[in-house]
Design an enzyme around this catalytic site. Structure first.
Site, PDB file in Angstrom:
ATOM      1  N   LYS A 169      26.802  91.500  49.870  1.00 11.60           N
ATOM      2  CA  LYS A 169      26.244  89.911  50.656  1.00 11.60           C
ATOM      3  C   LYS A 169      26.037  89.706  51.592  1.00 11.60           C
ATOM      4  O   LYS A 169      25.221  88.321  52.624  1.00 11.60           O
ATOM      5  CB  LYS A 169      26.451  89.065  49.575  1.00 11.60           C
ATOM      6  CG  LYS A 169      27.299  88.886  48.761  1.00 11.60           C
ATOM      7  CD  LYS A 169      26.821  90.268  47.692  1.00 11.60           C
ATOM      8  CE  LYS A 169      25.331  90.171  47.473  1.00 11.60           C
ATOM      9  NZ  LYS A 169      25.269  91.084  46.758  1.00 11.60           N
ATOM     10  N   GLY A 185      23.685  91.093  53.374  1.00 12.73           N
ATOM     11  CA  GLY A 185      21.994  92.000  54.056  1.00 12.73           C
ATOM     12  C   GLY A 185      22.656  93.470  53.734  1.00 12.73           C
ATOM     13  O   GLY A 185      21.764  94.211  54.675  1.00 12.73           O
ATOM     14  N   THR A 186      23.631  94.121  53.212  1.00 15.31           N
ATOM     15  CA  THR A 186      23.542  95.091  53.082  1.00 15.31           C
ATOM     16  C   THR A 186      22.080  96.125  52.464  1.00 15.31           C
ATOM     17  O   THR A 186      21.593  97.160  52.972  1.00 15.31           O
ATOM     18  CB  THR A 186      24.594  95.502  52.062  1.00 15.31           C
ATOM     19  OG1 THR A 186      25.556  94.744  51.902  1.00 15.31           O
ATOM     20  CG2 THR A 186      24.914  96.888  51.896  1.00 15.31           C
ATOM     21  N   THR A 187      21.950  95.640  51.564  1.00 15.18           N
ATOM     22  CA  THR A 187      20.002  96.077  50.596  1.00 15.18           C
ATOM     23  C   THR A 187      18.906  96.028  51.729  1.00 15.18           C
ATOM     24  O   THR A 187      18.272  96.643  51.958  1.00 15.18           O
ATOM     25  CB  THR A 187      19.632  94.935  49.776  1.00 15.18           C
ATOM     26  OG1 THR A 187      21.102  94.717  48.591  1.00 15.18           O
ATOM     27  CG2 THR A 187      19.355  96.257  48.972  1.00 15.18           C
ATOM     28  N   TRP A 188      19.283  95.541  52.962  1.00 10.19           N
ATOM     29  CA  TRP A 188      18.139  94.678  54.149  1.00 10.19           C
ATOM     30  C   TRP A 188      18.276  95.842  54.911  1.00 10.19           C
ATOM     31  O   TRP A 188      17.055  96.876  55.058  1.00 10.19           O
ATOM     32  CB  TRP A 188      17.854  93.131  54.854  1.00 10.19           C
ATOM     33  CG  TRP A 188      16.963  93.019  55.622  1.00 10.19           C
ATOM     34  CD1 TRP A 188      15.802  93.783  55.124  1.00 10.19           C
ATOM     35  CD2 TRP A 188      16.484  92.129  56.304  1.00 10.19           C
ATOM     36  NE1 TRP A 188      14.924  93.455  56.107  1.00 10.19           N
ATOM     37  CE2 TRP A 188      15.612  92.267  56.658  1.00 10.19           C
ATOM     38  CE3 TRP A 188      17.755  91.191  56.265  1.00 10.19           C
ATOM     39  CZ2 TRP A 188      14.941  91.327  57.798  1.00 10.19           C
ATOM     40  CZ3 TRP A 188      17.322  90.220  57.899  1.00 10.19           C
ATOM     41  CH2 TRP A 188      15.642  90.053  58.203  1.00 10.19           C
ATOM     42  N   HIS A 200      31.207  99.724  52.458  1.00 12.53           N
ATOM     43  CA  HIS A 200      31.105  97.679  52.973  1.00 12.53           C
ATOM     44  C   HIS A 200      33.526  98.242  53.478  1.00 12.53           C
ATOM     45  O   HIS A 200      34.126  97.056  53.459  1.00 12.53           O
ATOM     46  CB  HIS A 200      31.549  97.286  51.764  1.00 12.53           C
ATOM     47  CG  HIS A 200      30.754  97.026  50.692  1.00 12.53           C
ATOM     48  ND1 HIS A 200      29.405  96.257  51.722  1.00 12.53           N
ATOM     49  CD2 HIS A 200      30.282  96.930  49.405  1.00 12.53           C
ATOM     50  CE1 HIS A 200      28.287  95.882  50.613  1.00 12.53           C
ATOM     51  NE2 HIS A 200      28.561  96.299  49.418  1.00 12.53           N
ATOM     52  N   TYR A 250      22.446  89.292  60.729  1.00 14.42           N
ATOM     53  CA  TYR A 250      21.261  88.905  59.504  1.00 14.42           C
ATOM     54  C   TYR A 250      20.051  87.659  60.491  1.00 14.42           C
ATOM     55  O   TYR A 250      18.773  88.190  60.159  1.00 14.42           O
ATOM     56  CB  TYR A 250      21.495  88.582  58.435  1.00 14.42           C
ATOM     57  CG  TYR A 250      21.211  88.142  57.003  1.00 14.42           C
ATOM     58  CD1 TYR A 250      21.303  89.055  56.376  1.00 14.42           C
ATOM     59  CD2 TYR A 250      20.714  87.018  57.332  1.00 14.42           C
ATOM     60  CE1 TYR A 250      19.603  88.443  55.451  1.00 14.42           C
ATOM     61  CE2 TYR A 250      19.344  86.481  56.033  1.00 14.42           C
ATOM     62  CZ  TYR A 250      19.812  87.141  55.335  1.00 14.42           C
ATOM     63  OH  TYR A 250      18.650  87.102  53.577  1.00 14.42           O
ATOM     64  N   GLY A 281      17.247  85.326  50.500  1.00 16.80           N
ATOM     65  CA  GLY A 281      16.752  86.404  51.128  1.00 16.80           C
ATOM     66  C   GLY A 281      17.095  85.410  52.606  1.00 16.80           C
ATOM     67  O   GLY A 281      15.824  86.041  52.935  1.00 16.80           O
TER      68      GLY A 281
HETATM   69  P1  A3P Z   1      20.767  85.342  49.408  1.00 11.82           P
HETATM   70  O1  A3P Z   1      21.615  85.512  47.762  1.00 11.82           O
HETATM   71  O2  A3P Z   1      20.962  84.356  50.304  1.00 11.82           O
HETATM   72  O3  A3P Z   1      19.203  85.842  49.130  1.00 11.82           O
HETATM   73  P2  A3P Z   1      23.850  92.682  50.382  1.00 11.82           P
HETATM   74  O4  A3P Z   1      22.143  93.118  50.084  1.00 11.82           O
HETATM   75  O5  A3P Z   1      24.729  92.673  51.152  1.00 11.82           O
HETATM   76  O6  A3P Z   1      24.017  92.728  48.629  1.00 11.82           O
HETATM   77  O7  A3P Z   1      23.304  90.555  50.625  1.00 11.82           O
HETATM   78  C1  A3P Z   1      22.662  89.908  49.848  1.00 11.82           C
HETATM   79  C2  A3P Z   1      21.508  89.630  50.416  1.00 11.82           C
HETATM   80  O8  A3P Z   1      20.715  89.891  50.872  1.00 11.82           O
HETATM   81  C3  A3P Z   1      20.767  88.514  49.644  1.00 11.82           C
HETATM   82  O9  A3P Z   1      21.074  87.343  49.834  1.00 11.82           O
HETATM   83  C4  A3P Z   1      19.647  88.982  49.461  1.00 11.82           C
HETATM   84  O10 A3P Z   1      18.556  88.046  48.645  1.00 11.82           O
HETATM   85  C5  A3P Z   1      19.573  89.067  50.804  1.00 11.82           C
HETATM   86  N1  A3P Z   1      18.001  90.063  50.596  1.00 11.82           N
HETATM   87  C6  A3P Z   1      18.397  91.408  49.746  1.00 11.82           C
HETATM   88  N2  A3P Z   1      17.003  91.967  50.691  1.00 11.82           N
HETATM   89  C7  A3P Z   1      16.727  91.328  51.338  1.00 11.82           C
HETATM   90  C8  A3P Z   1      15.865  91.367  52.278  1.00 11.82           C
HETATM   91  N3  A3P Z   1      14.593  92.780  52.469  1.00 11.82           N
HETATM   92  N4  A3P Z   1      15.723  90.506  53.093  1.00 11.82           N
HETATM   93  C9  A3P Z   1      16.026  89.746  54.072  1.00 11.82           C
HETATM   94  N5  A3P Z   1      17.150  89.792  53.022  1.00 11.82           N
HETATM   95  C10 A3P Z   1      17.516  90.149  51.420  1.00 11.82           C
END
Ligand code: A3P
Length: 320
Positions: free
Chosen positions: A66, A68-71, A126, A214, A288
């Site tokens: 959580k 910013g992994t996906t980003w 992770h 992040y 995000g």
């Molecule tokens: P929030 O729950 O605060 O919105 P992970 O990718 O490590 O699982 O983290 C998820 C968090 O990154 C979530 O935060 C999600 O909304 C946010 N996130 C996902 N894609 C993003 C993007 N392209 N840019 C910025 N934040 C992003």
């Protein structure tokens, strides 16, 4: 001991049953090499430690969940593939970022022959720095770590877990979840130790480990994207810069763009942790934003987390 267990062909169950256990959450957590895991992820961690072999050119995207992994997956994938696909056919438009960059302890465990689309050398994990497979830390492969303010991480985790639960069973009350998180017993926790492991590695081996926050990536995306591209060996040329490629990558990977793609709005991905096995792709896109913790935590809770963070990180040079 774990070492003996690893040397003789014991089952994961044998190994895991010897570990300290915490029953505070819906699923028990096990303490392995100083960090807490649920059983199915821990199997993947041990499997990766025992089997994963780094290939030259591999790039590892590491994070605490959580953060910013996906980003980071989307950004690195877009950087590396920018000359393989024209902008309208990039796999990020039709695949969830998690299906573009496999997780070591999950996807590789399920399918050791896996690689990302096009046989790319991008991996995500992770796993804490000290527990990474030796083959990674002994190599000169690039490691990128993204971290995030613990208050926002906890709140993001809380919403994510509620989504995973999807009305199937009652969750842990937030006060209890917060207490557990503060004590370090949460998935891959304690977060502070996780962050410090990579932070120290980035100071000791700056050519191998890039440490990103992040919040910095949000506030100055252009600067940090260029730095990331250069670090992983795919620098943007002056010509590309003048063509606006940096901005294009940032836009492709932005929360607004990705979260509004059909695949991320309505698609599902396989996730072993979820009963039934399918996880809504949109669970990875919530808000995000920086500072959303204020909408869930009291100011006392925020202060408590800040105090722990300050204490744990004191003297490290790292702040949030
Ligand atoms: P929030 O729950 O605060 O919105 P992970 O990718 O490590 O699982 O983290 C998820 C968090 O990154 C979530 O935060 C999600 O909304 C946010 N996130 C996902 N894609 C993003 C993007 N392209 N840019 C910025 N934040 C992003």
């Amino acid at each position: 001991s774990i070492k003996e267990a690893q040397d003789s062909p014991k089952t994961y169950e044998d190994i895991i049953s010897t570990l300290p256990k915490d029953n505070g959450w819906k699923k028990p957590l096990y303490l392995y090499q100083g960090f807490w895991y649920i059983a199915f992820q821990l199997e993947g961690v041990i499997f990766a430690q025992q089997n994963f072999q780094t290939q030259p050119g591999d790039i590892f995207l590491c994070s605490f969940p959580k953060s910013g992994t996906t980003w980071l997956k989307a950004l690195a994938f877009a950087i590396v593939t920018r000359n393989r696909f024209d902008p309208s056919s990039n796999p990020l438009l039709t695949k969830q970022p998690h299906d573009c960059v496999p997780f070591l302890e999950m996807d590789y465990f399920e399918n050791p022959a896996i690689s990302g689309p096009g046989g790319l050398s991008l991996w995500a994990t992770h796993i804490p720095y000290a527990s990474l497979p030796k083959s990674i830390t002994d190599s000169s492969c690039k490691i990128v770590y993204i971290c995030r303010d613990p208050k926002d991480v906890f709140v993001s985790l809380w919403h994510y877990l509620n989504k995973l639960r999807a009305d199937k069973f009652e969750g842990t009350p937030i006060e209890r979840a917060f207490e557990l998180y503060c004590n370090g017993s949460s998935l891959y926790g304690p977060q502070w130790d996780h962050v410090l492991g990579y932070w120290k590695a980035s100071l000791e081996r700056p050519n191998q480990v890039l440490f990103i926050q992040y919040e910095d990536m949000k506030k100055d995306s252009i600067f940090h994207l260029k730095k990331l591209a250069e670090f992983i060996g795919y620098p943007l040329s002056l010509e590309e810069e003048s063509e606006g490629r940096v901005q294009k990558i940032i836009e492709l990977c932005s929360f607004e763009n990705l979260s509004n793609l059909e695949v991320n709005k309505t698609g599902k991905r396989t996730h072993r942790e979820v009963e039934g096995g399918k996880m809504d792709n949109n669970a990875y896109f919530r808000k995000g934003e920086i500072g959303d913790w204020k909408n869930l935590l009291t100011s006392e809770m925020g202060e408590k987390l800040d105090n722990i963070t300050e204490k744990k990180l004191s003297g490290s040079g790292l702040t949030f």
